[in-house]
Scaffold this motif. Structure first.
Motif, PDB file in Angstrom:
ATOM      1  N   ALA A  19       0.814  -1.261  -0.105  1.00 33.84           N
ATOM      2  CA  ALA A  19      -0.019   0.074  -0.099  1.00 33.84           C
ATOM      3  C   ALA A  19       0.875   1.388   0.170  1.00 33.84           C
ATOM      4  O   ALA A  19       0.538   2.295  -0.547  1.00 33.84           O
ATOM      5  CB  ALA A  19      -0.825  -0.077   1.439  1.00 33.84           C
ATOM      6  N   GLN A  20       1.951   1.178   0.635  1.00 36.01           N
ATOM      7  CA  GLN A  20       3.046   2.382   0.301  1.00 36.01           C
ATOM      8  C   GLN A  20       3.696   2.704  -0.550  1.00 36.01           C
ATOM      9  O   GLN A  20       3.671   3.756  -1.235  1.00 36.01           O
ATOM     10  CB  GLN A  20       4.043   1.966   1.524  1.00 36.01           C
ATOM     11  N   ASP A  21       3.800   1.585  -1.581  1.00 36.29           N
ATOM     12  CA  ASP A  21       4.239   1.786  -2.856  1.00 36.29           C
ATOM     13  C   ASP A  21       3.093   2.262  -3.948  1.00 36.29           C
ATOM     14  O   ASP A  21       3.661   2.698  -4.729  1.00 36.29           O
ATOM     15  CB  ASP A  21       4.747   0.442  -3.423  1.00 36.29           C
ATOM     16  N   ALA A  22       1.988   2.253  -3.463  1.00 31.39           N
ATOM     17  CA  ALA A  22       0.856   2.476  -4.789  1.00 31.39           C
ATOM     18  C   ALA A  22       0.566   4.071  -4.509  1.00 31.39           C
ATOM     19  O   ALA A  22       0.257   4.605  -3.215  1.00 31.39           O
ATOM     20  CB  ALA A  22      -0.484   1.686  -4.219  1.00 31.39           C
ATOM     21  N   PRO A  23       0.800   4.757  -5.446  1.00 35.22           N
ATOM     22  CA  PRO A  23       0.372   6.275  -5.540  1.00 35.22           C
ATOM     23  C   PRO A  23      -1.036   6.297  -5.085  1.00 35.22           C
ATOM     24  O   PRO A  23      -2.039   5.329  -5.498  1.00 35.22           O
ATOM     25  CB  PRO A  23       0.747   6.558  -6.842  1.00 35.22           C
ATOM     26  N   PRO A  24      -1.604   7.456  -5.070  1.00 32.91           N
ATOM     27  CA  PRO A  24      -3.075   7.896  -4.759  1.00 32.91           C
ATOM     28  C   PRO A  24      -3.686   7.687  -6.104  1.00 32.91           C
ATOM     29  O   PRO A  24      -3.030   8.302  -7.165  1.00 32.91           O
ATOM     30  CB  PRO A  24      -3.040   8.943  -4.218  1.00 32.91           C
ATOM     31  N   ALA A  25      -4.921   7.264  -6.222  1.00 29.81           N
ATOM     32  CA  ALA A  25      -5.619   7.099  -7.647  1.00 29.81           C
ATOM     33  C   ALA A  25      -5.941   8.561  -7.996  1.00 29.81           C
ATOM     34  O   ALA A  25      -6.396   9.372  -7.058  1.00 29.81           O
ATOM     35  CB  ALA A  25      -6.982   6.258  -7.591  1.00 29.81           C
ATOM     36  N   GLN A  26      -5.903   8.976  -9.177  1.00 27.92           N
ATOM     37  CA  GLN A  26      -6.390  10.121  -9.837  1.00 27.92           C
ATOM     38  C   GLN A  26      -7.288   9.732 -10.707  1.00 27.92           C
ATOM     39  O   GLN A  26      -7.452   8.760 -11.388  1.00 27.92           O
ATOM     40  CB  GLN A  26      -5.021  10.770 -10.534  1.00 27.92           C
ATOM     41  N   ASP A  27      -8.623  10.802 -10.773  1.00 35.96           N
ATOM     42  CA  ASP A  27      -9.653  10.400 -11.668  1.00 35.96           C
ATOM     43  C   ASP A  27      -9.030  11.035 -12.990  1.00 35.96           C
ATOM     44  O   ASP A  27      -8.484  12.066 -13.303  1.00 35.96           O
ATOM     45  CB  ASP A  27     -10.626  11.276 -11.340  1.00 35.96           C
ATOM     46  N   TYR A  28      -9.501  10.303 -14.149  1.00 33.30           N
ATOM     47  CA  TYR A  28      -9.253  10.365 -15.479  1.00 33.30           C
ATOM     48  C   TYR A  28     -10.403  11.475 -15.899  1.00 33.30           C
ATOM     49  O   TYR A  28     -11.701  11.412 -15.518  1.00 33.30           O
ATOM     50  CB  TYR A  28      -9.306   9.217 -16.676  1.00 33.30           C
ATOM     51  N   HIS A  29      -9.914  12.558 -16.929  1.00 33.74           N
ATOM     52  CA  HIS A  29     -10.806  13.572 -17.287  1.00 33.74           C
ATOM     53  C   HIS A  29     -10.840  13.379 -18.732  1.00 33.74           C
ATOM     54  O   HIS A  29      -9.662  13.269 -19.262  1.00 33.74           O
ATOM     55  CB  HIS A  29     -10.569  14.936 -16.773  1.00 33.74           C
ATOM     56  N   TYR A  30     -11.868  13.449 -19.445  1.00 32.40           N
ATOM     57  CA  TYR A  30     -12.161  13.223 -20.863  1.00 32.40           C
ATOM     58  C   TYR A  30     -11.095  14.147 -21.620  1.00 32.40           C
ATOM     59  O   TYR A  30     -11.044  15.540 -21.353  1.00 32.40           O
ATOM     60  CB  TYR A  30     -13.408  13.453 -21.392  1.00 32.40           C
ATOM     61  N   GLY A  31     -10.464  13.724 -22.602  1.00 39.18           N
ATOM     62  CA  GLY A  31      -9.431  14.377 -23.388  1.00 39.18           C
ATOM     63  C   GLY A  31      -8.302  14.866 -22.839  1.00 39.18           C
ATOM     64  O   GLY A  31      -7.279  15.288 -23.315  1.00 39.18           O
ATOM     65  N   GLU A  58       3.320   3.002 -15.520  1.00 34.87           N
ATOM     66  CA  GLU A  58       4.317   3.872 -15.669  1.00 34.87           C
ATOM     67  C   GLU A  58       4.411   4.741 -16.486  1.00 34.87           C
ATOM     68  O   GLU A  58       4.163   4.388 -17.802  1.00 34.87           O
ATOM     69  CB  GLU A  58       5.679   2.799 -15.497  1.00 34.87           C
ATOM     70  N   ASP A  59       4.811   5.864 -16.417  1.00 31.94           N
ATOM     71  CA  ASP A  59       5.123   6.992 -17.444  1.00 31.94           C
ATOM     72  C   ASP A  59       6.544   6.731 -18.003  1.00 31.94           C
ATOM     73  O   ASP A  59       7.320   6.122 -17.627  1.00 31.94           O
ATOM     74  CB  ASP A  59       4.926   8.279 -16.996  1.00 31.94           C
ATOM     75  N   SER A  60       6.761   7.494 -19.087  1.00 39.02           N
ATOM     76  CA  SER A  60       8.104   7.585 -19.716  1.00 39.02           C
ATOM     77  C   SER A  60       9.229   7.780 -18.624  1.00 39.02           C
ATOM     78  O   SER A  60      10.471   7.526 -18.965  1.00 39.02           O
ATOM     79  CB  SER A  60       8.229   8.432 -20.982  1.00 39.02           C
ATOM     80  N   GLY A  61       9.053   8.580 -17.698  1.00 33.80           N
ATOM     81  CA  GLY A  61      10.135   8.662 -16.476  1.00 33.80           C
ATOM     82  C   GLY A  61      10.362   7.492 -15.571  1.00 33.80           C
ATOM     83  O   GLY A  61      11.000   7.907 -14.734  1.00 33.80           O
ATOM     84  N   GLY A  62       9.319   6.491 -15.647  1.00 30.25           N
ATOM     85  CA  GLY A  62       9.651   5.474 -14.945  1.00 30.25           C
ATOM     86  C   GLY A  62       8.644   5.730 -13.364  1.00 30.25           C
ATOM     87  O   GLY A  62       8.739   4.933 -12.534  1.00 30.25           O
ATOM     88  N   GLN A  63       8.100   6.743 -13.336  1.00 33.09           N
ATOM     89  CA  GLN A  63       7.193   7.222 -12.161  1.00 33.09           C
ATOM     90  C   GLN A  63       6.081   6.269 -12.326  1.00 33.09           C
ATOM     91  O   GLN A  63       5.123   6.432 -13.289  1.00 33.09           O
ATOM     92  CB  GLN A  63       7.029   8.511 -12.097  1.00 33.09           C
ATOM     93  N   ARG A  64       5.329   5.780 -11.205  1.00 36.69           N
ATOM     94  CA  ARG A  64       4.081   5.099 -11.352  1.00 36.69           C
ATOM     95  C   ARG A  64       2.862   5.986 -10.958  1.00 36.69           C
ATOM     96  O   ARG A  64       3.179   6.955 -10.150  1.00 36.69           O
ATOM     97  CB  ARG A  64       4.001   3.934 -10.258  1.00 36.69           C
ATOM     98  N   HIS A  65       1.776   5.723 -11.618  1.00 32.55           N
ATOM     99  CA  HIS A  65       0.535   6.456 -11.336  1.00 32.55           C
ATOM    100  C   HIS A  65      -0.777   5.439 -11.149  1.00 32.55           C
ATOM    101  O   HIS A  65      -0.653   4.151 -11.843  1.00 32.55           O
ATOM    102  CB  HIS A  65       0.085   7.170 -12.469  1.00 32.55           C
ATOM    103  N   ARG A  66      -1.608   5.694 -10.666  1.00 31.86           N
ATOM    104  CA  ARG A  66      -3.006   4.970 -10.563  1.00 31.86           C
ATOM    105  C   ARG A  66      -3.960   5.891 -11.050  1.00 31.86           C
ATOM    106  O   ARG A  66      -4.316   7.030 -10.783  1.00 31.86           O
ATOM    107  CB  ARG A  66      -3.253   4.440  -9.208  1.00 31.86           C
ATOM    108  N   LEU A  67      -4.787   5.359 -12.109  1.00 30.00           N
ATOM    109  CA  LEU A  67      -5.900   6.150 -12.814  1.00 30.00           C
ATOM    110  C   LEU A  67      -7.189   5.406 -12.467  1.00 30.00           C
ATOM    111  O   LEU A  67      -7.064   4.250 -12.693  1.00 30.00           O
ATOM    112  CB  LEU A  67      -5.459   6.142 -14.231  1.00 30.00           C
ATOM    113  N   ARG A  68      -8.077   6.163 -12.308  1.00 28.90           N
ATOM    114  CA  ARG A  68      -9.528   5.853 -11.932  1.00 28.90           C
ATOM    115  C   ARG A  68     -10.361   6.152 -13.123  1.00 28.90           C
ATOM    116  O   ARG A  68     -10.279   7.511 -13.156  1.00 28.90           O
ATOM    117  CB  ARG A  68     -10.055   6.311 -10.613  1.00 28.90           C
TER     118      ARG A  68
END
Length: 80
Positions: A19-31, A58-68
């Motif tokens: 759970a510590q490794d998981a970034p907070p989820a971000q909401d996707y917005h159209y476009g 993971e983005d092109s910089g290797g950073q993890r993201h969580r998308l909802r």
């Protein structure tokens, strides 16, 4: 009993570390433009109807993201 307690402690510790490794989820917005290089964990789509799911990438910089985002499940079969 000691083995059960030790196994429970190990499982709880591993879950807390994950759970510590998981970034907070971000909401996707159209476009919204997304920089997705690699999908780490894709959502389970085995349900019927619309539901919010989360994807870890993971983005092109290797950073993890969580998308909802909302998605139509693939478990409906031939229902009308």
């Amino acid at each position: 009993m000691k083995r059960l307690l030790a196994a429970t402690f190990l499982f709880t510790s591993c879950a807390a570390l994950a759970a510590q490794d998981a970034p907070p989820a971000q909401d996707y917005h159209y476009g919204e433009k997304l920089d997705i290089k690699r999908v780490v964990q894709s959502p389970d789509l085995d349900f019927c109807g619309i539901r919010e799911v989360e994807m870890t990438y993971e983005d092109s910089g290797g950073q993890r993201h969580r998308l909802r985002y909302p998605v139509w499940g693939q478990g409906c079969g031939n229902q009308n």
